[in-house]
Design an enzyme around this catalytic site. Structure first.
Site, PDB file in Angstrom:
ATOM      1  N   ASN A   1       0.845  -1.191   0.000  1.00 23.93           N
ATOM      2  CA  ASN A   1       0.000   0.000   0.000  1.00 23.93           C
ATOM      3  C   ASN A   1       0.880   1.240   0.000  1.00 23.93           C
ATOM      4  O   ASN A   1       1.715   1.412   0.895  1.00 23.93           O
ATOM      5  CB  ASN A   1      -0.908   0.026   1.240  1.00 23.93           C
ATOM      6  CG  ASN A   1      -1.687   1.329   1.334  1.00 23.93           C
ATOM      7  OD1 ASN A   1      -2.640   1.551   0.595  1.00 23.93           O
ATOM      8  ND2 ASN A   1      -1.279   2.210   2.245  1.00 23.93           N
ATOM      9  N   GLU A   2       0.711   2.080  -1.007  1.00 27.61           N
ATOM     10  CA  GLU A   2       1.418   3.360  -1.089  1.00 27.61           C
ATOM     11  C   GLU A   2       2.901   3.179  -0.768  1.00 27.61           C
ATOM     12  O   GLU A   2       3.461   3.852   0.098  1.00 27.61           O
ATOM     13  CB  GLU A   2       0.771   4.385  -0.160  1.00 27.61           C
ATOM     14  CG  GLU A   2      -0.662   4.708  -0.550  1.00 27.61           C
ATOM     15  CD  GLU A   2      -1.273   5.840   0.278  1.00 27.61           C
ATOM     16  OE1 GLU A   2      -0.658   6.247   1.279  1.00 27.61           O
ATOM     17  OE2 GLU A   2      -2.366   6.305  -0.091  1.00 27.61           O
TER      18      GLU A   2
ATOM     19  N   ASN B   1      -5.466   4.799  -4.696  1.00 25.67           N
ATOM     20  CA  ASN B   1      -5.917   5.612  -3.571  1.00 25.67           C
ATOM     21  C   ASN B   1      -6.009   7.051  -4.055  1.00 25.67           C
ATOM     22  O   ASN B   1      -4.979   7.692  -4.295  1.00 25.67           O
ATOM     23  CB  ASN B   1      -4.929   5.521  -2.409  1.00 25.67           C
ATOM     24  CG  ASN B   1      -4.806   4.121  -1.839  1.00 25.67           C
ATOM     25  OD1 ASN B   1      -5.581   3.232  -2.172  1.00 25.67           O
ATOM     26  ND2 ASN B   1      -3.835   3.916  -0.968  1.00 25.67           N
TER      27      ASN B   1
ATOM     28  N   TYR C   1      -7.643  15.994  -0.703  1.00 21.92           N
ATOM     29  CA  TYR C   1      -6.240  16.404  -0.675  1.00 21.92           C
ATOM     30  C   TYR C   1      -5.809  17.201  -1.897  1.00 21.92           C
ATOM     31  O   TYR C   1      -4.688  17.721  -1.916  1.00 21.92           O
ATOM     32  CB  TYR C   1      -5.337  15.171  -0.561  1.00 21.92           C
ATOM     33  CG  TYR C   1      -5.440  14.438   0.756  1.00 21.92           C
ATOM     34  CD1 TYR C   1      -5.235  15.101   1.958  1.00 21.92           C
ATOM     35  CD2 TYR C   1      -5.717  13.088   0.796  1.00 21.92           C
ATOM     36  CE1 TYR C   1      -5.320  14.427   3.162  1.00 21.92           C
ATOM     37  CE2 TYR C   1      -5.803  12.407   2.000  1.00 21.92           C
ATOM     38  CZ  TYR C   1      -5.599  13.079   3.176  1.00 21.92           C
ATOM     39  OH  TYR C   1      -5.681  12.412   4.370  1.00 21.92           O
TER      40      TYR C   1
ATOM     41  N   TRP D   1     -12.711   4.853   2.154  1.00 22.52           N
ATOM     42  CA  TRP D   1     -11.762   5.007   3.252  1.00 22.52           C
ATOM     43  C   TRP D   1     -12.390   5.948   4.260  1.00 22.52           C
ATOM     44  O   TRP D   1     -12.474   7.115   4.033  1.00 22.52           O
ATOM     45  CB  TRP D   1     -10.428   5.560   2.741  1.00 22.52           C
ATOM     46  CG  TRP D   1      -9.369   5.516   3.802  1.00 22.52           C
ATOM     47  CD1 TRP D   1      -8.939   6.541   4.587  1.00 22.52           C
ATOM     48  CD2 TRP D   1      -8.619   4.368   4.200  1.00 22.52           C
ATOM     49  NE1 TRP D   1      -7.985   6.106   5.464  1.00 22.52           N
ATOM     50  CE2 TRP D   1      -7.761   4.774   5.233  1.00 22.52           C
ATOM     51  CE3 TRP D   1      -8.595   3.028   3.790  1.00 22.52           C
ATOM     52  CZ2 TRP D   1      -6.888   3.886   5.868  1.00 22.52           C
ATOM     53  CZ3 TRP D   1      -7.724   2.165   4.414  1.00 22.52           C
ATOM     54  CH2 TRP D   1      -6.886   2.586   5.435  1.00 22.52           C
TER      55      TRP D   1
ATOM     56  N   LYS E   1     -11.981   9.917   8.690  1.00 22.84           N
ATOM     57  CA  LYS E   1     -12.648   9.581   7.423  1.00 22.84           C
ATOM     58  C   LYS E   1     -13.673   8.447   7.548  1.00 22.84           C
ATOM     59  O   LYS E   1     -14.268   8.042   6.550  1.00 22.84           O
ATOM     60  CB  LYS E   1     -11.612   9.222   6.354  1.00 22.84           C
ATOM     61  CG  LYS E   1     -10.694  10.376   5.975  1.00 22.84           C
ATOM     62  CD  LYS E   1      -9.787  10.001   4.818  1.00 22.84           C
ATOM     63  CE  LYS E   1      -8.804  11.106   4.513  1.00 22.84           C
ATOM     64  NZ  LYS E   1      -7.784  11.280   5.552  1.00 22.84           N
TER      65      LYS E   1
END
Length: 889
Positions: A435-436, A515, A521, A606, A627
């Site tokens: 993930n990321e 994502n 953002y 999320w 969130k």
């Protein structure tokens, strides 16, 4: 001194007793949840010895974590414990008697992060990784029928160069790694001949059904045996399949002749006319039992779930379950809860799954690590399609590059544990390998840019080796996003710019998840829907052969913070406030983008629940990522929850939003409801307002007038209904106040300011954006003013207009102004008109205030004759900056 003759007699006595006792007993598990003592802090290994005095240690039960953080408050309380380091556990156990030849294992469902275990003063093993089950064979140190001492040192030290966790994934993440024995512990007693207990914590029995047809299905059963200290044995391995009613539907029996070592034994069973596992529609489960016996006596037995299903992914048409297209719509979930941290009970898991089922989800992402066995069992029973994930997060190294050999080995170990321990769960269709993984600098890691691709490819190969029947996937943060441009667009400084590596990650796994946080953002938040759609279309065009999904999307939402118009104020994505209404609006914009694109095989909100992150202080909380669709304590379902319930369920429902914003700031409001009906009707204070359509499940009645005091609303959509009570203001008594630029309502003493609304033109701005993990968008700024809180936000521009609904009559308007630039222009002049007439002659704000960043108040009278007060702001030589408007009698 005993004589040799006495020793011989003792030996033969033991032989006779063993013969009279019969064959060794089958596997037994003893729960070790009680009787533990705990101490946090560094200790020497003196604490591992039987004579150590632990009388002043805390008495606890497991599951247990010493960490407790995450509160709905603006500051941490004395209850907060975010300490990372070593915690010590000691258990004195009166062990049960065991037959001669039996072996003892300590079974830990998880310990965060590194576990060292001693038995009776002897170190028996180390496990590195906070999320997976592990077992140690402690036979050599164990004393059956006597008191035994078990000591565990749990270490969740924050990863840093030179730390104990430097080479243990995850190295970072927007979540908190809790320390402790936070899942169950058991003493397992088993024979020297049995199903392997040391196979990466797995069950030792592994099921696969690659070819499933309507009339018959063949199930391959792989059983891993471990024979210790035994000569050649004649054994019988029996495998049976029973249906949900307990009726046997298939059986196989295989005679074995085995000697010492580990052996893989394959069996095949055939189920006639199988009933398939159909996800939420029909999550039908069989069970498979494998029993090892000798001369009619059971030596060992393991039972595992079996769900029969086919699935595949298509780059154009999405996901298919048993030959039918199925759009995956669901949520991600972290394994924490207020007051408990990671030490969850089976009841906690069941409640979480019940809430997800109520939402109408058909898929769950296990973020960002292996979840408890009970959670996967809940998913099997609920029919969820599961994305199971390895905690390879942020990057492979704290200092840049590809990562160390030790970290690669740890990542491989945790991946094998994840797959072997969970492979029999039919709900799991994807193994996520990261993930990321290229956003290390976003978490303050120094050094060269990360090079995550090599490890990602290695893990993909391991996953395919372990389980070629399932797809691999990872969640991408950054493909085709320019973070320097994003930071500039948000007005953030260089500290908030994220540098990523040059590795191109798409294609490293079979599938990809993106994502993406349009509306949160990224710049131009109020264009979220259009920008999100164009971005997904671009990615699909760039990688047309790669099945894609949206693995994260959403926004923060504080149920105690509210907005009159969520499309107007400043979006403070790492600060305060974060109104509940804006979170819901972002989801209204985002889900249709995913739903209408067949090539997007799924989307995961999320997050399902607010969760702990000690990097954050935002919304109405501290140490919480806001969130979630449901609060951290599971007590409040936010409005966004009901948007998805309307979109994803068929049982008639309607929900009025904004109920928690009970005392309204303005005498008019837009009434909004979510429903799965095509239209709905509103009744207000006993009068029918009318019926409206509900496109994309959103029903809106605009400009509904509130009476001063109590207002009762009811909405109806077919058989469903909902109601709310709102208190309207009395403008003549209370006035009308606007917190310009602020997305949320604000109270100052007995004065209530509504959020920024009734405006066209200009741009909302923030004084101080906030921080993430101690990294801010720039040095903090302060406004010199009698009420500095009014200047946290403002609206600026060369021209903008407010058209405020105001009862007819004479009023006084007070403006709160500021020159926000550090170097104001002496040529700047602001002109204000009210209903077309000059209200304030041109003037320089900074000169009038005595300099920049100083609040300035200007008042003037107005008369309203048509129910609207129109205020025009025009500036030359610079931008006007307006922080608040007060309209009073």
């Amino acid at each position: 001194m005993p004589t040799r003759k006495a020793n011989i007699c003792t030996f033969w006595l033991l032989v006779v007793l063993a013969f009279l006792a019969g064959p060794a007993q089958a596997r037994e598990a003893l729960d070790l949840s009680t009787g533990w003592r705990f101490h946090f802090g560094d200790l020497t290994e003196e604490a591992t010895r039987p004579g150590f005095d632990d009388s002043d240690w805390q008495e606890i039960t497991v599951p247990h974590t010493w960490n407790q953080l995450g509160e709905y408050a603006l500051k941490r309380s004395a209850e907060t414990n975010n300490e990372q380091g070593t915690g010590w556990y000691r258990l004195n156990l009166d062990a049960p008697v065991a037959d001669s030849g039996m072996r003892q294992y300590l079974d830990f469902a998880a310990v965060g992060t590194i576990a060292d275990v001693w038995v009776n003063g002897t170190h028996v093993g180390t496990h590195k990784g906070a999320f997976s089950r592990f077992r140690f064979d402690v036979t050599q140190s164990w004393k059956p029928g006597a008191t035994n001492l078990v000591v565990v040192r749990a270490d969740n030290s924050k990863p840093a160069v030179g730390s104990s966790t430097e080479h243990v994934i995850p190295l970072a993440g927007d979540f908190f790694v809790h320390g402790g024995i936070y899942r169950q512990v058991a003493l397992v007693t088993a024979g020297r001949v049995g199903i392997d207990l040391l196979d990466y914590g797995g069950p030792g029995v592994y099921l696969r059904a690659d070819e499933i047809s309507g009339d018959r299905t063949t199930i391959d059963v792989l059983t891993r045996l471990r024979i210790q200290g035994e000569s050649l044995r004649n054994l019988l391995l029996t495998a049976t399949i029973v249906d949900a009613n307990g009726q046997e539907v298939a059986r196989s029996a295989r005679k074995l002749r085995v000697d010492e070592g580990t052996k893989n034994i394959s069996s095949q069973l055939e189920v006639m006319n199988p009933r398939l596992w159909q996800g939420r529609e029909d999550p039908y489960l069989y069970s498979v039992n494998v029993t090892l016996s000798e001369k009619g006596h059971e030596l060992d037995s393991v039972t595992q779930p079996l769900g029969l299903r086919n699935f595949h992914f298509d780059a154009e048409n999405g996901f298919f379950l048993n030959g039918k297209s199925l759009k995956l719509h669901g949520v991600s979930r972290h394994q924490d809860r207020m007051g408990k941290g990671w030490a969850l009970s089976p009841e906690d898991h069941a409640e979480d799954m019940a809430l997800i089922r109520e939402l109408g989800a058909n898929t769950v992402r296990h973020a960002h690590y292996q979840h408890a066995a009970q959670w996967s069992e809940e998913a099997d029973k609920a029919g969820m399609i599961v994305w199971a994930e390895l905690p390879y997060v942020a990057g492979p190294s704290l200092t840049g590059g590809k990562g160390s050999e030790q970290l690669w080995a740890n990542a491989e170990q945790q991946l094998r544990e994840l797959i072997r321990q969970n492979t029999n769960h039919p709900s799991i269709v994807m193994w996520s390998i990261g993930n990321e993984v290229d956003i290390a600098h976003g978490f303050g890691m120094d050094g060269a840019p990360p090079e995550p691709l090599a490890l990602l490819k290695h893990l993909n190969a391991i996953a395919k080796q372990e389980d070629p029947s399932r797809a691999t996937i990872f969640a991408d943060c950054c493909e085709s996003l320019n973070f320097k441009e994003l930071a500039q667009g948000l007005g953030a400084g260089s500290e908030m710019t994220v540098e990523i590596g040059e590795d191109k990650l798409p294609g490293a796994a079979d599938l990809i998840g993106y994502n993406r946080y349009f509306g949160w953002y990224y710049p131009r938040p109020f264009e979220a829907r259009e920008m999100f759609g164009k971005h997904l279309d671009m990615l699909h065009a760039k990688y047309p052969e790669l099945p894609m999904s949206v693995s994260e999307y959403g926004a923060g939402g504080a149920p105690s913070q509210h907005s009159d118009d969520p499309q107007t104020g400043f979006v403070n994505f790492i600060g305060r406030p974060q109104p509940e209404e804006y979170q819901a609006w972002v989801h209204e914009q985002s889900w249709p983008v995913i739903a209408e694109r067949d090539y997007v095989f799924g989307g995961w909100v999320w997050n399902m629940f607010d969760f702990v992150s000690d990097l954050r202080g935002e919304g109405d909380s501290v140490d919480i990522n806001t969130k979630g669709l449901v609060t951290f304590d599971r007590k409040v379902k936010k409005d966004a929850f009901y948007f998805y319930k309307a979109a994803w369920t068929v049982e008639p429902m309607i929900h009025l939003t904004g109920k928690r914003y009970a005392a309204r700031a303005y005498p008019a409001m837009d009434v909004k409801a979510y429903s799965n009906a095509p239209s709905a009707s509103l009744f207000f204070n006993g009068h029918e307002i009318g019926e409206v359509l509900c496109p994309n499940h959103v029903c809106v009645w605009q400009g509904v007038r509130l009476e001063p005091g109590r207002n009762e609303a009811r909405v109806e959509a077919g058989e469903a209904g909902d109601s709310a009570v709102w208190t309207g203001p009395d403008p003549a008594k209370d006035g009308i106040r606007i917190d310009v630029g602020d997305m949320a309502v604000r109270s100052l003493g007995n004065r209530q300011f509504g959020s920024d609304t009734f405006v066209t033109g200009g741009k909302p701005m923030v004084l101080n954006l906030g921080s993430f993990g101690g990294r801010s968008a720039g040095p903090p700024r302060k406004i010199e003013a009698p009420e500095p809180a009014l200047y946290a936000y403002w609206r600026e521009g060369e021209a903008f207009t407010y058209e405020v609904p105001v009862p007819n009559g004479d009023w006084t308007v007070t403006l709160h102004l500021v020159e926000a630039g550090r170097e104001p222009s002496p040529e700047q002049r602001l002109t204000v008109t009210a209903n077309g007439s000059a209200a304030l002659a041109p003037f320089n704000v900074a000169q009038s205030a005595g300099g920049p960043l100083k609040g300035l108040e200007r008042s003037f009278p107005v008369s309203v004759i048509n129910g609207i007060l129109k205020l025009d702001f025009a500036s030359t030589g610079g931008k006007a900056a307006l922080a608040a408007i007060e309209i009073t009698r």
